[in-house]
Design an enzyme around this catalytic site. Structure first.
Site, PDB file in Angstrom:
ATOM      1  N   ASP A   1      56.876  93.564  49.834  1.00 56.61           N
ATOM      2  CA  ASP A   1      55.540  93.817  49.302  1.00 56.61           C
ATOM      3  C   ASP A   1      55.620  94.552  47.963  1.00 56.61           C
ATOM      4  OD1 ASP A   1      54.463  92.744  51.603  1.00 56.61           O
ATOM      5  OD2 ASP A   1      54.249  94.695  52.586  1.00 56.61           O
TER       6      ASP A   1
HETATM    7  N1  URA Z   1      57.537  94.411  56.164  1.00 57.95           N
HETATM    8  C1  URA Z   1      56.478  94.836  55.452  1.00 57.95           C
HETATM    9  O1  URA Z   1      55.469  95.244  56.030  1.00 57.95           O
HETATM   10  N2  URA Z   1      56.551  94.823  54.133  1.00 57.95           N
HETATM   11  C2  URA Z   1      57.644  94.441  53.448  1.00 57.95           C
HETATM   12  O2  URA Z   1      57.656  94.453  52.220  1.00 57.95           O
HETATM   13  C3  URA Z   1      58.745  93.986  54.187  1.00 57.95           C
HETATM   14  C4  URA Z   1      58.668  93.978  55.554  1.00 57.95           C
END
Ligand code: URA
Length: 242
Positions: free
Chosen positions: A101
């Site tokens: 993310d």
């Molecule tokens: N899980 C998440 O919630 N975000 C990420 O970026 C990777 C795994």
């Protein structure tokens, strides 16, 4: 070689994505639209996707310590900084293996090898993806145990995960927990913690299979060597043949 494999080898898309492109009628072989998924490509054949010829280029693999505030795509229509902007000039068309993310930091692999990508992200291959999350609330065995059996997110139960409580701070009412998963669903770690009543306020990926971020500061990257790539392959293959 089957055409979806050829496209994956060229680093343009994973095999599954290549099949979608074929079904959408976007792939041609020597000028003819490909309709059969089983079509094979011989040397000298010209494969085009959406009118663009594709070439099999040297496979390259990079490891990046992604900082927060950068998106895990190759380009962004809103002009935001992408992980590609952080790498040195790379002539091959590399893309991230899975996603982190925008507000997640940590370990991200980039490559132009579609087969490698498929192996790394398929949950069947059980490659460990290790995250460290700071969560609001006090984590303990009682609230975390469901994560080891699987919790329902977006209508589907997650595969068993492992956790390790790194610290809890009662005064600030927060905890730091390491979570190891094998899948890579959208916002998976945040949603898994949410499912057990803990809100993630900081998330980082610290390990991916045999790789960690030793020696790489946020924003830094390096090429993976052959040994590191084959160790990752072996990790996936060993799990498959169990
Ligand atoms: N899980 C998440 O919630 N975000 C990420 O970026 C990777 C795994």
């Amino acid at each position: 070689m089957r055409i979806n494999k050829y496209i994956a080898h060229a680093g343009v898309a994973s095999r599954r994505k290549a099949e979608e492109l074929i079904k959408q009628g976007l792939v041609t072989l020597n000028g003819q639209t490909v309709t059969e998924l089983a079509t094979t490509v011989k040397s000298g054949d010209v494969v085009e996707i959406d009118g663009q010829p594709i070439y099999n280029e040297e496979k390259v693999y990079y490891l990046l310590n992604k900082p927060r505030g950068v998106i895990s795509s190759v380009s962004d229509d809103k002009g935001r900084k992408t992980v590609i902007d952080l790498l040195p000039q790379v002539k091959e068309r590399i893309y991230p293996v899975g996603r982190l993310d925008w507000d997640t930091s940590g370990l991200l692999i980039l490559t132009n090898d579609g087969d490698f990508t498929d192996k790394m992200i398929h949950p069947r291959n059980e490659i460990d993806k290790v995250y460290v999350a700071r969560v609001e609330g006090i984590a303990d065995k009682n609230n975390l145990r469901p994560l080891t059996r699987g919790v329902r997110i977006d209508g589907k139960v997650t595969k068993p995960a492992r956790y390790h409580i790194i610290k809890t701070d009662r005064q600030k009412n927060r905890s730091v927990v390491e979570l190891t998963i094998h899948e890579g669903r959208n916002h998976q770690v945040k949603k898994m913690f949410e499912a057990v009543g803990l809100k993630v306020d900081k998330l980082s990926r610290t390990r991916f299979g045999t790789l960690d971020l030793s020696g790489l500061h946020p924003g830094e990257s390096r090429r993976l060597n052959k040994k590191e790539v084959s160790q990752l392959y072996n990790a996936a293959v060993n799990q498959t043949s169990r």
